[in-house]
Design a protein around this motif. Structure first.
Motif, mmCIF file in Angstrom:
data_model
loop_
_atom_site.group_PDB
_atom_site.id
_atom_site.type_symbol
_atom_site.label_atom_id
_atom_site.label_comp_id
_atom_site.label_asym_id
_atom_site.label_seq_id
_atom_site.Cartn_x
_atom_site.Cartn_y
_atom_site.Cartn_z
ATOM 1 N N ASP B 15 86.592 21.174 45.494
ATOM 2 C CA ASP B 15 87.198 22.249 46.281
ATOM 3 C C ASP B 15 87.773 23.381 45.431
ATOM 4 O O ASP B 15 87.996 24.482 45.931
ATOM 5 N N TYR B 16 88.033 23.103 44.146
ATOM 6 C CA TYR B 16 88.702 24.106 43.311
ATOM 7 C C TYR B 16 87.926 24.494 42.055
ATOM 8 O O TYR B 16 88.442 25.203 41.203
ATOM 9 N N ARG B 17 86.694 23.995 41.903
ATOM 10 C CA ARG B 17 85.916 24.280 40.691
ATOM 11 C C ARG B 17 84.485 24.675 41.068
ATOM 12 O O ARG B 17 83.851 23.970 41.856
ATOM 13 N N TRP B 18 84.007 25.761 40.480
ATOM 14 C CA TRP B 18 82.672 26.293 40.781
ATOM 15 C C TRP B 18 81.951 26.588 39.475
ATOM 16 O O TRP B 18 82.517 27.191 38.575
ATOM 17 N N ARG B 19 80.689 26.161 39.412
ATOM 18 C CA ARG B 19 79.942 26.274 38.160
ATOM 19 C C ARG B 19 78.894 27.389 38.213
ATOM 20 O O ARG B 19 78.154 27.512 39.187
ATOM 21 N N ILE B 20 78.842 28.183 37.145
ATOM 22 C CA ILE B 20 77.697 29.079 36.939
ATOM 23 C C ILE B 20 76.790 28.331 35.955
ATOM 24 O O ILE B 20 77.155 28.156 34.794
ATOM 25 N N PRO B 31 77.703 26.315 30.350
ATOM 26 C CA PRO B 31 77.894 26.821 31.720
ATOM 27 C C PRO B 31 79.225 27.566 31.851
ATOM 28 O O PRO B 31 80.073 27.478 30.960
ATOM 29 N N GLY B 32 79.406 28.252 32.958
ATOM 30 C CA GLY B 32 80.703 28.863 33.280
ATOM 31 C C GLY B 32 81.373 28.035 34.361
ATOM 32 O O GLY B 32 80.682 27.439 35.197
ATOM 33 N N ASP B 37 89.479 28.572 45.243
ATOM 34 C CA ASP B 37 89.122 27.934 46.507
ATOM 35 C C ASP B 37 88.134 28.860 47.230
ATOM 36 O O ASP B 37 87.851 29.969 46.759
ATOM 37 N N GLU B 38 87.615 28.399 48.375
ATOM 38 C CA GLU B 38 86.557 29.174 49.046
ATOM 39 C C GLU B 38 87.024 30.574 49.404
ATOM 40 O O GLU B 38 86.267 31.537 49.343
ATOM 41 N N ASN B 39 88.296 30.671 49.772
ATOM 42 C CA ASN B 39 88.848 31.937 50.194
ATOM 43 C C ASN B 39 88.909 32.945 49.028
ATOM 44 O O ASN B 39 88.474 34.093 49.162
ATOM 45 N N LEU B 40 89.434 32.490 47.897
ATOM 46 C CA LEU B 40 89.521 33.376 46.724
ATOM 47 C C LEU B 40 88.128 33.742 46.207
ATOM 48 O O LEU B 40 87.905 34.827 45.683
ATOM 49 N N LEU B 41 87.199 32.815 46.385
ATOM 50 C CA LEU B 41 85.839 33.034 45.894
ATOM 51 C C LEU B 41 85.198 34.267 46.543
ATOM 52 O O LEU B 41 84.420 34.981 45.912
ATOM 53 N N THR B 46 83.264 40.005 44.840
ATOM 54 C CA THR B 46 83.163 41.437 45.145
ATOM 55 C C THR B 46 83.115 42.324 43.897
ATOM 56 O O THR B 46 82.945 43.521 44.010
ATOM 57 N N ASP B 47 83.339 41.780 42.713
ATOM 58 C CA ASP B 47 83.127 42.632 41.538
ATOM 59 C C ASP B 47 82.321 41.890 40.471
ATOM 60 O O ASP B 47 81.730 40.848 40.739
ATOM 61 N N ARG B 48 82.310 42.438 39.260
ATOM 62 C CA ARG B 48 81.404 41.934 38.223
ATOM 63 C C ARG B 48 82.027 40.812 37.390
ATOM 64 O O ARG B 48 81.475 40.422 36.357
ATOM 65 N N ALA B 49 83.185 40.299 37.812
ATOM 66 C CA ALA B 49 83.866 39.293 36.993
ATOM 67 C C ALA B 49 83.018 38.039 36.732
ATOM 68 O O ALA B 49 82.971 37.564 35.597
ATOM 69 N N PRO B 50 82.306 37.474 37.758
ATOM 70 C CA PRO B 50 81.501 36.278 37.455
ATOM 71 C C PRO B 50 80.419 36.550 36.396
ATOM 72 O O PRO B 50 80.118 35.681 35.576
ATOM 73 N N GLU B 51 79.866 37.765 36.406
ATOM 74 C CA GLU B 51 78.878 38.130 35.396
ATOM 75 C C GLU B 51 79.517 38.090 34.002
ATOM 76 O O GLU B 51 78.892 37.682 33.020
ATOM 77 N N GLN B 52 80.766 38.501 33.943
ATOM 78 C CA GLN B 52 81.470 38.490 32.655
ATOM 79 C C GLN B 52 81.729 37.059 32.177
ATOM 80 O O GLN B 52 81.706 36.794 30.978
ATOM 81 N N VAL B 53 81.961 36.122 33.120
ATOM 82 C CA VAL B 53 82.117 34.704 32.754
ATOM 83 C C VAL B 53 80.814 34.231 32.104
ATOM 84 O O VAL B 53 80.826 33.558 31.062
#
Lengths: 171, 486
Positions: B15-20, B31-32, B37-41, B46-53
């Motif tokens: 519920d609190y961890r998501w993998r790239i 991996p990243g 949580d789902e809500n914050l996700l 909405t921006d480029r932060a996951p790409e930066q991870v």
């Protein structure tokens, strides 16, 4: 230690909501339709995109854009000068170095620059002068502190005959 | 303006961890993992932060994964809220972009013997007294002026330099990360420009999201830990958020530029030039580390001076002695820094260079670097929220070994500064906050709109994620009463 300010002074110190927030307007050249520069959205920081019919104009416009983010320019006169000569491995790094140097001059000498004259400009070097005025808080309003010019998404390219440069500032 | 959503893969671990996954980009070495949580996700996409991870996962020598805390948002190079550890002995790199321009931006929390009713009637004047006596705002200069020779001493001694000059007490150092002075600071590798910029700014708050805040504890989650901190419900606290000012910006600027130019020499390719780096053990890496540590010490000195200036205002304004006020430092944490720390990785002890950019170190109970008093409860972690909601005090946990003992650092922006200004056009944030009983004083006319609560994620949601994921534990929550902004 000074005593708390009088109510009148308090009023001035207080931030007046959102009334002065149209700060980063897009400048339209009075003679034509080409923009000089515009702000690009970035979640934590501020991006700037500048335009120019040639590289010299692009460099001048991006410098104007940066100082428009830093301070209100209307009461600034071109009294103090700085000579700037820089070299860099390529045009993008030169673009960045130019902004970085002007920002350094602003931070160290306290000069808000508004006029720029570029004498020589190639892909690897620039020789220019900048005119502005030392910050006087009685007449000048500082807007945003720029901590630094970043390499993130740095771009200098020609699009449909117009030079464009993009840069993101850490604020 | 509708933003494009980031379309890359985010695989649910729990519920609190998501993998790239590594397969997202062939250059990724690990991996990243994003803590959310789902809500914050939804905001995170909405921006480029996951790409930066994913970009950070390209760094040579990176160990296990590229991490992001729930306050993740788009930065430059690293995302804000990013944590990455590299193996020093396996050509692992250090990146100035993994620390940021504001080196050792951080936060400290001070307790008091005061309760809300003691200061409520005088709150407004107290906020103005702080505003008038603690230098704040764009390019603010302090009362301290130092020569280059004196500055060299400051860069090595950090907060201790301030204490020796009469700013605070020696016990403050016990409750500061690294005792307010990290070892290995090398004044020889600091540029003339950095020296110049550092001379006028010790003891200045700065602008933007930096602040000084009077708060009241409005909820206790862990009575035992709160008792160790000598904190209780209804008590007034003071929080200070600032960094290394122009000195740190210049160090990052100098070394990021240098490392962009030496990438080729080390055969390193990075997806973003702001991720420029060099092996920790190379001359370039060592020099940056020595200079970064000077900036870190500068920042600890700065927050030490700021705290003492604030204490003096409280003493004079409330006409109370230091003993009666009881303004003891709870702790001071860095949240933009790279540290060399030892970890067991797959059973083997390794020396890692842990980058925390918008992330806080969170050592578990028993860690040898903790003050004796805190050994039983873990390292205090101070999480400032936006000026309209809450801030938190947490403690580190053993579970945080999975994040190299790191946790979140704040609430994280959701709205750009210009979007906040557009969105809030015509509204007075100062008045709105005042209606909620929060007095705000700001040096910059734009600052309040840029820093409005709506521009940030809800800190309560962010802290909930790190608490539920188990990488730190809630002790108490504070509510703002008075805020001085730059």
């Amino acid at each position: 230690m000074a005593d708390p300010k009088s109510p009148g002074e308090r009023k001035r110190a207080e931030t007046k909501g959102a009334e002065s927030f149209a700060a980063h307007q897009i400048f339209i050249n009075p003679k034509g339709n080409m923009k000089q520069y515009e702000i690009i959205d970035h979640t934590a920081d501020i991006g700037l995109r500048a335009y120019g019919k040639d590289l010299k104009q692009l460099f001048i416009n991006v410098a104007r854009g940066m100082f428009d983010i830093l301070a209100e320019l209307k009461n600034v006169q071109a009294k103090d000068k700085a000579e700037i000569k820089l070299e860099a491995p390529n045009i993008e790094e030169l673009f960045l170095s130019w902004l970085r140097e002007l920002l350094y001059q602003y931070n160290s000498r306290g000069i808000i620059f508004k006029e720029f004259l570029i004498d020589k400009l190639s892909d690897n070097s620039i020789s220019a002068s900048a005119g502005g005025e030392k910050v006087d808080l009685k007449r000048h309003r500082l807007k945003t502190e720029i901590k630094a010019v970043t390499y993130h998404q740095l771009k200098v390219q020609k699009v449909k005959g117009v030079w464009q440069g993009e840069v993101i500032f850490d604020v | 303006m509708k933003k494009d959503l980031w379309q890359g893969p985010l695989e649910k671990i729990d519920d609190y961890r998501w993998r790239i996954p590594k397969r997202y980009n062939p250059g990724m070495r690990v991996p990243g993992i994003i803590y959310a949580d789902e809500n914050l996700l939804k905001d995170i996409r909405t921006d480029r932060a996951p790409e930066q991870v994913a970009n950070v996962a390209h760094l040579p020598g990176i160990v296990k994964y590229s991490l992001a805390m729930p306050d993740i948002h788009w930065g430059y190079g690293f995302c804000i809220g990013g944590v990455a550890a590299t193996d020093v002995e396996a050509d692992g790199v250090i990146s100035p972009g993994g620390v940021g321009f504001d080196i050792n931006c951080g936060v400290r929390l001070v307790r008091t013997n005061l309760s809300e009713k003691d200061i409520k009637p005088k709150l407004r004047d107290l906020v103005y007294a702080l505003f008038n006596n603690v230098p704040a705002g764009v390019g603010s200069k302090g009362e301290i002026r130092i020569s280059s020779q004196e500055e060299k001493k400051l860069l090595v001694k950090g907060a201790k330099w301030a204490v020796e000059k009469g700013y605070g007490r020696s016990e403050d150092l016990e409750y500061t990360e690294e005792h307010g002075a990290i070892e290995g600071a090398d004044p020889q590798v600091v540029s003339a420009r950095a020296y110049e910029r550092g001379q006028k700014q010790p003891g200045t708050l700065g602008s933007g999201n930096h602040f000084l805040e009077i708060q009241v504890i409005d909820q206790i989650y862990d009575n035992q830990a709160a008792a160790v901190f000598n904190l209780h419900q209804g008590q007034i606290t003071l929080m200070i958020h600032s960094g290394s000012r122009g000195f740190g910006y210049q160090i990052c600027d100098d070394y990021a530029k240098g490392m962009v130019r030496t990438l080729g020499k080390f055969g390193i390719t990075v997806p973003d030039r702001q991720l420029a780096c060099a092996p920790v053990k190379s001359p370039e890496g060592k020099a940056y580390l020595g200079a970064m540590r000077c900036a870190a010490n500068y920042a600890w000195c700065n927050r030490q001076v700021l705290m003492e200036l604030a204490r003096r205002v409280f003493e004079k304004f409330l006409k109370l002695s230091p003993k009666d006020l009881g303004m003891d430092l709870i702790y001071d944490v860095a949240h933009n820094i790279a540290k060399i720390e030892k970890y067991k990785i797959d059973g083997e002890e390794k020396l890692l260079c842990v980058h925390r950019k918008g992330a806080t170190r969170a050592f578990a109970p028993g860690h040898p670097e903790l003050p004796e008093k805190y050994k039983s409860i873990g390292q205090p972690v101070i999480i400032p929220g936006d000026m309209g909601r809450n801030s938190y005090l947490l403690v580190g946990t053993e579970k945080a070994a999975e994040t190299f003992y790191s946790t979140c650092h704040g609430s994280g922006r959701v709205m750009s500064r210009s979007a906040a200004i557009r969105h809030l056009k015509g509204r007075s944030i100062a008045r709105e906050l005042e209606q909620k009983g929060i007095y705000v004083c700001s040096a910059g006319r734009q600052t309040l709109a840029e820093e409005a609560p709506e521009a940030y994620k809800n800190v309560n949601d962010v802290v909930n994620v790190v608490h539920e994921a188990g990488i730190s534990r809630r002790v108490c929550r504070m509510r703002p009463l008075g805020v001085v902004k730059g």
